[in-house]
Design a protein around this motif. Structure first.
Motif, short mmCIF file in Angstrom:
data_model
loop_
_atom_site.label_atom_id
_atom_site.label_comp_id
_atom_site.label_asym_id
_atom_site.label_seq_id
_atom_site.Cartn_x
_atom_site.Cartn_y
_atom_site.Cartn_z
N GLY A 24 1.06 -1.00 0.04
CA GLY A 24 -0.21 0.05 0.25
C GLY A 24 0.75 1.12 -0.36
O GLY A 24 0.19 2.26 0.58
N ALA A 25 2.44 1.46 -0.22
CA ALA A 25 2.44 2.44 -0.38
C ALA A 25 3.75 2.63 -1.60
O ALA A 25 4.23 1.61 -1.84
CB ALA A 25 4.03 1.71 0.78
N VAL A 26 4.01 3.89 -2.03
CA VAL A 26 4.71 3.92 -3.42
C VAL A 26 5.86 4.97 -2.34
O VAL A 26 5.79 5.60 -2.10
CB VAL A 26 4.15 4.92 -4.16
N TYR A 27 7.19 4.41 -2.82
CA TYR A 27 8.18 5.31 -2.94
C TYR A 27 8.68 6.11 -4.18
O TYR A 27 9.28 5.13 -5.24
CB TYR A 27 8.99 4.30 -2.69
N GLY A 28 8.85 7.50 -3.49
CA GLY A 28 9.91 7.80 -4.91
C GLY A 28 10.56 8.00 -5.22
O GLY A 28 10.99 7.81 -6.62
#
Length: 373
Positions: A24-28
């Motif tokens: 559930g996370a997107v790392y820039g």
């Protein structure tokens, strides 16, 4: 080749998407991998967009050989702390954790001595390619041979096993190419290759039978001892834990991976193949292998082309590129060479030059044939 760059970018994007679904996370910073890929693609495009004459091709080879010579000289200076280089210049780009062992494991101009050894292996492969295929004068041959000797000597001081093994395999490959593509002095080159292989087998057997010989006071013995069972087993043990972790993490999404940032707490998996498997899954690993394989097969196909055989510099560029691909394929098993910008930039620049000049040579031959007819 550009199609594989596109597929590689697609693998990065898909892996980021799969990773976001899993936690559930997107790392820039994952998207910075696309910038890295864009750099390599732009390097290839720049090489392909330029007009390469025979003079330009010769200069490109000379420039890279001189760069290798400068890097090798810096490494040899570090090994002996000549001119106090390790007190003034070296700390500018080598971290403190490496400075304690710098005279035993020389890092040259790259933080990691194994990666610098890979760079020297690439330069050595190019120098040997020039000696085997280029129409050089005696003076040029002597200078190129000197660069080869200095580069190998610096490689020995890095004590990089993987880079040295990669160079040996590249040497055998280039010599076999020489035997298959050129008829002149074929018997002499066959005898030389046989002597090298036999001598290497005898020397390797003698090394394995020797007891522990590691000594900071004897740099050649330090390098030789790295191939003894004690040190090979120790090196394998240090990497095995990272390899096992990479496989365990890759199992979360074996087909498409979970993105680069899932291993942010780990500096390296000590394998480019396992790093790609963990980050981009089997799809990304297949693309990476296809990029290297396509480059190698294209070089072989062009080397066998009738339009290329008559041009010495084209053969040097293609054979040198093939030697570099060999180094990349071997060292990717235990190092992360694609992630190292200096190594990858030189590699893709040279691939681009080789393909661009081969196209120029082929078109020139076609025009000459059309004019004569």
């Amino acid at each position: 080749l550009e199609l594989f760059f596109l597929l590689y970018g697609l693998a990065v994007i898909i892996s980021i998407f799969i990773g976001s679904l899993l936690d559930g996370a997107v790392y820039g910073r994952d998207f910075l991998e696309l910038l890295r890929l864009a750099k390599y693609w732009l390097i290839v495009r720049l090489a392909l967009s330029l007009s390469w004459s025979e003079e330009h091709a010769g200069r490109a080879i000379q420039v890279l050989l001189w760069i290798g010579l400068v890097g090798a000289c810096i490494a040899l200076a570090q090994a002996n702390n000549a001119f106090g280089i390790n007190d003034i210049y070296t700390p500018l780009f080598v971290k403190d954790i490496r400075l304690d062992s710098i005279q035993r494991h020389v890092p040259g101009t790259i933080l990691n001595y194994n990666l610098f050894g890979t760079f020297l292996a690439m330069i050595s492969a190019l120098a040997l390619s020039a000696l085997l295929f280029a129409p050089l004068s005696f003076k040029r041959k002597a200078l190129t041979a000197a660069i080869l000797v200095v580069s190998v000597a610096a490689l020995v001081r890095t004590t990089s096993r993987g880079a040295f093994i990669a160079l040996i395999l590249a040497v055998i490959l280039l010599w076999l190419l020489r035997l298959s593509l050129m008829r002149s002095h074929r018997a002499l080159h066959a005898l030389t290759l046989t002597v090298i292989v036999v001598f290497g087998i005898i020397l390797g057997g003698a090394i394995l039978r020797e007891p522990e010989t590691l000594s900071a006071d004897h740099p050649r013995r330090a390098f030789v001892s790295r191939f003894q069972p004690e040190h090979v087993e120790r090196g394998f043990g240090l990497r095995a834990a990272d390899w096992e972790l990479a496989l365990d993490l890759a199992s979360e999404s074996i087909v498409f991976g979970t993105g680069p940032s899932k291993d942010e707490g780990i500096r390296a998996f000590h394998s480019e193949y396992l790093t790609h498997l963990r980050r981009y899954g089997l799809f990304g690993l297949a693309v990476y292998l296809a990029m290297l394989g396509a480059s190698a097969l294209t070089c072989l196909r062009l080397l066998r082309s009738g339009r290329i055989k008559a041009d010495g510099y084209a053969r040097v560029l293609l054979a040198g590129t093939l030697g570099m691909v060999c180094v990349f394929v071997v060292t990717s098993a235990i190092y992360q060479v694609f992630d190292q910008l200096q190594l990858a930039a030189i590699f893709w620049w040279f691939v681009g030059i080789a393909f661009a000049y081969s196209s120029f040579t082929s078109n020139r031959q076609r025009q000459q044939l059309a004019g004569s007819s």
